[in-house]
Design a protein around this motif. Structure first.
Motif, mmCIF file in Angstrom:
data_model
loop_
_atom_site.group_PDB
_atom_site.id
_atom_site.type_symbol
_atom_site.label_atom_id
_atom_site.label_comp_id
_atom_site.label_asym_id
_atom_site.label_seq_id
_atom_site.Cartn_x
_atom_site.Cartn_y
_atom_site.Cartn_z
ATOM 1 N N TYR A 378 19.636 9.957 1.383
ATOM 2 C CA TYR A 378 19.231 8.692 1.902
ATOM 3 C C TYR A 378 18.385 7.930 1.000
ATOM 4 O O TYR A 378 17.291 8.350 0.651
ATOM 5 N N TYR A 379 18.830 6.909 0.397
ATOM 6 C CA TYR A 379 18.107 6.074 -0.800
ATOM 7 C C TYR A 379 17.234 4.793 -0.004
ATOM 8 O O TYR A 379 18.150 3.977 0.613
ATOM 9 N N TYR A 380 15.946 4.787 -0.185
ATOM 10 C CA TYR A 380 15.235 3.370 0.191
ATOM 11 C C TYR A 380 15.641 2.487 -1.063
ATOM 12 O O TYR A 380 16.123 2.849 -1.904
ATOM 13 N N ASN A 381 15.286 1.348 -0.650
ATOM 14 C CA ASN A 381 15.312 0.258 -1.922
ATOM 15 C C ASN A 381 14.543 0.969 -3.010
ATOM 16 O O ASN A 381 13.298 1.588 -2.897
ATOM 17 N N GLY A 382 14.890 1.041 -4.235
ATOM 18 C CA GLY A 382 14.375 1.422 -5.657
ATOM 19 C C GLY A 382 12.897 0.883 -5.802
ATOM 20 O O GLY A 382 12.176 1.406 -6.464
ATOM 21 N N HIS A 383 12.580 -0.177 -5.122
ATOM 22 C CA HIS A 383 11.198 -0.812 -5.416
ATOM 23 C C HIS A 383 10.380 -0.261 -4.491
ATOM 24 O O HIS A 383 8.984 -0.136 -4.888
ATOM 25 N N TRP A 384 10.396 0.668 -3.570
ATOM 26 C CA TRP A 384 9.672 1.159 -2.734
ATOM 27 C C TRP A 384 8.946 2.583 -3.151
ATOM 28 O O TRP A 384 8.752 3.365 -2.395
ATOM 29 N N SER A 385 8.775 2.508 -4.482
ATOM 30 C CA SER A 385 8.137 3.947 -5.096
ATOM 31 C C SER A 385 6.707 4.137 -4.491
ATOM 32 O O SER A 385 6.272 5.438 -4.637
ATOM 33 N N TRP A 386 6.320 3.285 -3.738
ATOM 34 C CA TRP A 386 4.858 3.511 -2.853
ATOM 35 C C TRP A 386 5.082 4.484 -1.848
ATOM 36 O O TRP A 386 4.255 5.097 -1.263
ATOM 37 N N VAL A 387 6.463 4.695 -1.357
ATOM 38 C CA VAL A 387 6.637 5.666 -0.595
ATOM 39 C C VAL A 387 5.883 7.196 -1.025
ATOM 40 O O VAL A 387 5.352 7.603 -0.175
ATOM 41 N N TYR A 388 6.231 7.595 -2.279
ATOM 42 C CA TYR A 388 5.807 8.615 -2.939
ATOM 43 C C TYR A 388 4.291 8.625 -2.891
ATOM 44 O O TYR A 388 3.465 9.782 -2.602
ATOM 45 N N LEU A 389 3.498 7.580 -3.209
ATOM 46 C CA LEU A 389 2.293 7.540 -3.272
ATOM 47 C C LEU A 389 1.609 7.579 -2.182
ATOM 48 O O LEU A 389 0.650 8.188 -1.888
ATOM 49 N N HIS A 390 1.772 6.888 -1.344
ATOM 50 C CA HIS A 390 1.209 7.071 0.206
ATOM 51 C C HIS A 390 1.161 8.271 0.808
ATOM 52 O O HIS A 390 0.358 8.636 1.416
ATOM 53 N N ALA A 391 2.429 8.938 0.410
ATOM 54 C CA ALA A 391 2.748 10.419 1.311
ATOM 55 C C ALA A 391 1.907 11.354 0.488
ATOM 56 O O ALA A 391 2.093 12.444 0.494
ATOM 57 N N ASN A 392 1.236 11.000 -0.868
ATOM 58 C CA ASN A 392 0.542 11.975 -1.727
ATOM 59 C C ASN A 392 1.531 13.012 -2.192
ATOM 60 O O ASN A 392 1.281 14.187 -2.478
ATOM 61 N N GLU A 393 2.770 12.408 -2.512
ATOM 62 C CA GLU A 393 3.831 13.354 -3.188
ATOM 63 C C GLU A 393 3.866 13.489 -4.635
ATOM 64 O O GLU A 393 4.722 14.549 -4.971
ATOM 65 N N CYS A 394 3.468 12.342 -5.199
ATOM 66 C CA CYS A 394 3.238 12.562 -6.828
ATOM 67 C C CYS A 394 2.707 13.857 -7.763
ATOM 68 O O CYS A 394 1.358 13.942 -7.306
#
Length: 421
Positions: A378-394
């Motif tokens: 499942y792909y979100y809009n490619g612009h939404w990289s903040w998904v990784y940031l807010h989830a502290n996944e980076c």
């Protein structure tokens, strides 16, 4: 067949009640998700105690209206799927015997009926008139008035902040840690282009920035202040009108920096050596703008979907921030703030200038990291990289190796916490 007919009659009756007669009140729970806020639970008072309830007995209809713009007809009304029903207390806690029932409602990025906000172009995201009509098909009981609304984490923010600089007034949301001893760090989050306006709750929850006040991040910092300023329009609003990507000046950076300094001055418990600024898209632009203008003020930056064009940053400016710790986050398929024009060249220019503590988590796509809505497929809009940031996944750098502090692999918030002027 009889049950289906009865249910249809009850729902028709429920709609009539919603329009012409008083029904019971419900308690709505709204949570922040990767794609935005959604109504995930509803708590219903029963008026009597019970030991059991049946999920299949409850049907939920939603109405979504707004005087701020036109909501597409397909998103104006519909059904909500009830995943589970259980006996609870008034706060939704499960009970063996209780006088409330809590319904868990299905939410997903592709289920617009769950969203209590709506995007209206230049107006951005706004809260809408979001109402439920709930029917217990076994008893005919209806609930159609919102009596209480709870938004976890967001309810812990002070949403009354206002600051005026010259002729510009900005709103802001602020969180103060409890039981913190000694000086505390400050995390500043700058929202994207769709969260401007005069309601800072939108800036805080529109793309899940409330997570910085959540248990995981707060435990990493052992208690941190969180400040979420809000642009009246959008951070990249140029002084001439329209958008700027750095070629011309924006109209807010001066006032925003004054707001930040005012907030720090009014909260002497904040550690001036541990002030961190981050943002996404529009807010990513403004984060870098503040760092460029005030390279000695911030301890680190964390920037997603950078909207500042590299071509408008001089080599002298790059040199001035080469010692500033910055972690960029972006997806290769971001077609809104194209990485080859923004973060990628900025990162390489900083590294070439001698930057030792600049990192870049560069993803192929923005996927469903929860695994609940399709996972890696499942792909979100490619612009939404903040998904990784807010989830502290980076965790990984540009070359795919782990980012480390003192030889130990860290995630992005652990790295931010380790930075100090």
């Amino acid at each position: 067949m009889k049950k289906i007919v009865m249910l249809c009659m009850l729902f028709a009756f429920g709609v009539q009640l919603n329009l012409s007669a008083a029904g019971g009140e419900y308690h709505l729970i709204i949570e922040g998700f990767d794609w935005g806020p959604a109504a995930s639970k509803v708590i219903l008072p029963l008026g009597e105690t019970t030991k059991s309830v049946k999920t299949e007995n409850y049907d939920v209809r939603v109405s979504r209206k707004s005087d701020q713009g036109d909501i597409p007809e397909s998103m104006q009304s519909g059904s909500r799927e009830v995943m589970r029903a259980y006996v609870s207390d008034a706060e939704g806690n499960p009970q063996e015997v209780g006088n409330h029932v809590t319904l868990i409602l299905a939410v997903a990025p592709y289920k617009p009926m769950g969203s209590p906000i709506q995007y209206f172009g230049r107006k951005g995201n706004v809260w809408i008139d979001y109402t439920l009509a709930i029917i217990d098909s076994a008893t005919g009981t209806t609930w159609n008035k919102e009596g209480e609304r709870t938004i976890p984490i967001l309810d812990d923010f002070d949403l009354t902040g206002k600051f005026t600089h010259k002729d510009i007034t900005m709103s802001y949301a602020a969180f103060k840690p409890e039981n913190r001893t000694g000086k505390a760090p400050l995390l500043i989050w700058l929202h994207g282009g769709g969260e401007g306006g005069t309601d800072p709750s939108i800036a805080a929850i529109g793309n899940k920035a409330v997570n910085y006040a959540g248990e995981e991040v707060q435990s990493i910092f052992e208690g941190a202040y969180v400040l979420v300023p809000q642009a009246p329009t959008f951070w990249m609003n140029s002084v001439e009108g329209g958008y700027t990507r750095g070629k011309t000046n924006d109209m807010y950076n001066e006032g925003l920096m004054a707001l930040i300094k005012d907030y720090v001055a009014k909260n002497p418990e904040i550690d001036p050596k541990r002030i961190y600024v981050g943002g996404c898209s529009n807010g990513g632009y403004m984060s870098l703008k503040l760092i460029l203008n005030h390279p000695d003020y911030f301890a680190a930056g964390f920037i997603s979907a950078l909207a500042y064009s590299s071509e408008f940053i001089t080599d002298k400016q790059i040199s001035s921030i080469k010692n500033m710790p910055i972690w960029f986050v972006q997806s290769k398929d971001d077609n809104t703030t194209k990485p080859e024009e923004t973060a990628v060249p900025v990162y390489h220019r900083l590294k070439s200038a001698g930057a030792k503590n600049v990192h870049f988590s560069y993803y192929d796509h923005v996927i469903d990291i929860t695994g609940q809505y399709g996972g890696e497929s499942y792909y979100y809009n490619g612009h939404w990289s903040w998904v990784y940031l807010h989830a502290n996944e980076c965790r990984l750098d540009f070359d795919g190796t782990p980012v480390k502090v003192n030889g130990m692999p860290v995630n992005i918030m652990q790295w931010v916490s380790a930075q100090k002027k």
